[in-house]
Enzyme design. Structure first.
Site, PDB file in Angstrom:
ATOM      1  N   LYS A   1      70.320  48.520  78.122  1.00  0.00           N
ATOM      2  CA  LYS A   1      70.767  48.541  76.724  1.00  0.00           C
ATOM      3  C   LYS A   1      72.220  48.974  76.599  1.00  0.00           C
ATOM      4  O   LYS A   1      72.914  48.544  75.683  1.00  0.00           O
ATOM      5  CB  LYS A   1      69.839  49.400  75.866  1.00  0.00           C
ATOM      6  CG  LYS A   1      68.452  48.778  75.775  1.00  0.00           C
ATOM      7  CD  LYS A   1      67.758  48.954  74.460  1.00  0.00           C
ATOM      8  CE  LYS A   1      66.554  48.008  74.421  1.00  0.00           C
ATOM      9  NZ  LYS A   1      65.605  48.255  73.383  1.00  0.00           N
TER      10      LYS A   1
ATOM     11  N   LYS B   1      62.074  39.788  80.709  1.00  0.00           N
ATOM     12  CA  LYS B   1      60.919  40.003  79.834  1.00  0.00           C
ATOM     13  C   LYS B   1      61.179  39.431  78.440  1.00  0.00           C
ATOM     14  O   LYS B   1      62.342  39.378  77.997  1.00  0.00           O
ATOM     15  CB  LYS B   1      60.534  41.490  79.771  1.00  0.00           C
ATOM     16  CG  LYS B   1      61.350  42.339  78.838  1.00  0.00           C
ATOM     17  CD  LYS B   1      60.599  43.618  78.399  1.00  0.00           C
ATOM     18  CE  LYS B   1      61.400  44.300  77.298  1.00  0.00           C
ATOM     19  NZ  LYS B   1      60.698  45.240  76.476  1.00  0.00           N
TER      20      LYS B   1
ATOM     21  N   LYS C   1      61.956  41.392  71.634  1.00  0.00           N
ATOM     22  CA  LYS C   1      62.200  41.203  70.192  1.00  0.00           C
ATOM     23  C   LYS C   1      63.661  40.942  69.912  1.00  0.00           C
ATOM     24  O   LYS C   1      64.022  40.260  68.979  1.00  0.00           O
ATOM     25  CB  LYS C   1      61.873  42.502  69.445  1.00  0.00           C
ATOM     26  CG  LYS C   1      60.458  42.792  69.187  1.00  0.00           C
ATOM     27  CD  LYS C   1      60.417  43.917  68.160  1.00  0.00           C
ATOM     28  CE  LYS C   1      59.429  44.998  68.530  1.00  0.00           C
ATOM     29  NZ  LYS C   1      59.996  46.098  69.298  1.00  0.00           N
TER      30      LYS C   1
HETATM   31  P1  ATP Z   1      63.372  45.721  71.894  1.00  0.00           P
HETATM   32  O1  ATP Z   1      63.680  44.301  72.263  1.00  0.00           O
HETATM   33  O2  ATP Z   1      63.869  46.137  70.565  1.00  0.00           O
HETATM   34  O3  ATP Z   1      63.699  46.695  72.995  1.00  0.00           O
HETATM   35  P2  ATP Z   1      60.665  45.303  72.715  1.00  0.00           P
HETATM   36  O4  ATP Z   1      60.261  43.907  72.389  1.00  0.00           O
HETATM   37  O5  ATP Z   1      60.984  45.615  74.125  1.00  0.00           O
HETATM   38  O6  ATP Z   1      61.813  45.763  71.742  1.00  0.00           O
HETATM   39  P3  ATP Z   1      59.198  47.738  72.151  1.00  0.00           P
HETATM   40  O7  ATP Z   1      59.059  48.240  70.776  1.00  0.00           O
HETATM   41  O8  ATP Z   1      60.216  48.392  73.022  1.00  0.00           O
HETATM   42  O9  ATP Z   1      59.470  46.189  72.176  1.00  0.00           O
HETATM   43  O10 ATP Z   1      57.784  47.781  72.875  1.00  0.00           O
HETATM   44  C1  ATP Z   1      56.539  47.938  72.237  1.00  0.00           C
HETATM   45  C2  ATP Z   1      55.425  47.761  73.264  1.00  0.00           C
HETATM   46  O11 ATP Z   1      55.397  46.408  73.700  1.00  0.00           O
HETATM   47  C3  ATP Z   1      55.595  48.603  74.522  1.00  0.00           C
HETATM   48  O12 ATP Z   1      54.332  49.083  74.917  1.00  0.00           O
HETATM   49  C4  ATP Z   1      56.138  47.651  75.526  1.00  0.00           C
HETATM   50  O13 ATP Z   1      55.806  48.006  76.845  1.00  0.00           O
HETATM   51  C5  ATP Z   1      55.429  46.375  75.127  1.00  0.00           C
HETATM   52  N1  ATP Z   1      56.192  45.196  75.500  1.00  0.00           N
HETATM   53  C6  ATP Z   1      57.445  44.877  75.082  1.00  0.00           C
HETATM   54  N2  ATP Z   1      57.825  43.700  75.596  1.00  0.00           N
HETATM   55  C7  ATP Z   1      56.791  43.264  76.369  1.00  0.00           C
HETATM   56  C8  ATP Z   1      56.588  42.114  77.177  1.00  0.00           C
HETATM   57  N3  ATP Z   1      57.510  41.170  77.265  1.00  0.00           N
HETATM   58  N4  ATP Z   1      55.419  41.977  77.825  1.00  0.00           N
HETATM   59  C9  ATP Z   1      54.457  42.930  77.718  1.00  0.00           C
HETATM   60  N5  ATP Z   1      54.588  44.053  76.977  1.00  0.00           N
HETATM   61  C10 ATP Z   1      55.731  44.227  76.309  1.00  0.00           C
END
Ligand code: ATP
Ligand code: LTN
Length: 331
Positions: A114, A196, A199
């Protein structure tokens, strides 16, 4: 509460949940509600570690709360709240920051990623993010934390912080265990299957949002990056197909062998369409339920207000004991 084990997890309101958030984390939370005491929150304080537009953050937070309910979290069964409504998290965070080492935080891959992505805003909150996450968990002395695999490193740090605190001040915190599913713990980007699904990806075709309509979902899967072969099979190096197979398996319950025989002799086009349709059908009830819940603002407010009161009551007991243990004068 009774003697059931305690589950805690959270999600940031940084945008609409992706299929990765859903499969890797959120959809696994509802089934735990009958067996455990469950506490779930919308981590709006974590969200501001990267720049957020205030009006949008408020809207995303409400939407995230409603989405958790649409995914089956029941405010009658679980404690469901918004992180910034419960001040104990910030109160514990300070003590935990003083029990977290600079070196430990520097090793966090999410921090490295990040800060590279936002070089103009490498703020202290982004750096100490894992201490606040540890505070979220330890303020309730949670036993298990269901998350996607990307959060494993943060959880290990939370365990180290708990252990260090216990060594300094006497046994107090429970060591939280990660609770990570086998298939789908890391859903990959549809445009770059070595990354991965996230969002905050700028490319809208890279992720499926759980509120996308059926046509959009199918279109995004049709454009998913795969390889130059034609065989639907799970094999090292076929990252795109492996990802689609994992997704298909998660929404249909079929194992990889069954998927391979279902698509034997068929091309990637047929497979991508089938994955798109299966995902869209699977998400349809979530979307309908979300529309219903988000329309009733008064009910939502009542749920998050009650949730915050319960979370505060529970965590305050623990945080006051921590304050006493570190030597603060009792109020
Ligand atoms: P950002 O992009 O803002 O960092 P994010 O999509 O990574 O957000 P988080 O809010 O950080 O989402 O994660 C919420 C939950 O979703 C956590 O338990 C995280 O491990 C899970 N998660 C996020 N992305 C994935 C993915 N691609 N596959 C499986 N689990 C995920
Ligand atoms: N950092 C987590 C969200 C989060 C969390 C938590 C998860 C904040 N606090 C406590 C589990 C337990 C993420 O998914 N990015």
């Amino acid at each position: 509460m009774d003697d059931k084990k305690l589950i805690f997890s959270a999600i940031q309101p940084t945008g609409t949940f992706t299929l990765g958030n859903y499969i890797g984390a959120v959809r696994n939370w509802a089934p735990l509600q009958d067996q455990y005491n469950c506490i779930y929150c919308v981590a709006d304080m974590h969200a501001i570690t990267v720049k957020q537009e205030p009006a949008k953050l408020r809207q995303n937070t409400m939407a995230a709360y409603a989405l958790l309910m649409a995914c089956g979290l029941d405010p009658e069964k679980s404690i469901l709240f918004i992180q910034s409504h419960v001040p104990t998290h910030a109160l514990l965070n300070w003590v935990l920051c003083c029990n977290t080492q600079f070196g430990e935080l520097s090793r966090m891959t999410q921090f490295k990623d990040k800060s590279q992505k936002h070089p103009d805003d490498v703020n202290a909150g982004l750096f100490t993010y894992p201490s606040l996450m540890a505070a979220d968990i330890l303020a309730y002395n949670a036993d298990f934390v269901p998350v996607g695999v990307d959060q494993k490193q943060h959880l290990e740090l939370a365990r180290n912080i708990a252990q260090r605190f216990n060594q300094r001040y006497g046994d107090f915190f429970t060591q939280p265990e990660p609770y990570i599913i086998d298939v789908g713990a890391k859903v990959m980007s549809l445009q770059d299957p070595t990354k991965k699904m996230s969002k905050s990806d700028e490319n809208p075709n890279a992720c499926i949002l759980i509120l996308d309509d059926k046509d959009t979902i199918i279109r995004k899967f049709k454009r998913a990056v795969t390889d130059s072969e034609a065989e639907v099979c799970y094999r090292e190096g076929k990252d795109g197909i492996n990802n689609l197979m994992a997704i298909y398996s998660c929404v249909t319950g079929k194992d990889f062998a069954a998927i391979e025989s279902e698509f034997a002799g068929k091309g990637y086009g047929d497979f991508k369409l089938a994955v798109g349709e299966a995902v869209a059908d699977h998400l349809e009830p979530v979307r309908t339920e979300f529309d219903r819940i988000i329309a009733d603002k008064a009910y939502l407010k009542q749920c998050y207000t009650d949730g915050a009161a319960k979370a505060f009551k529970y965590s305050q007991r623990i945080v006051s004991k921590v304050y006493h243990k570190v030597g603060f004068v009792d109020r």
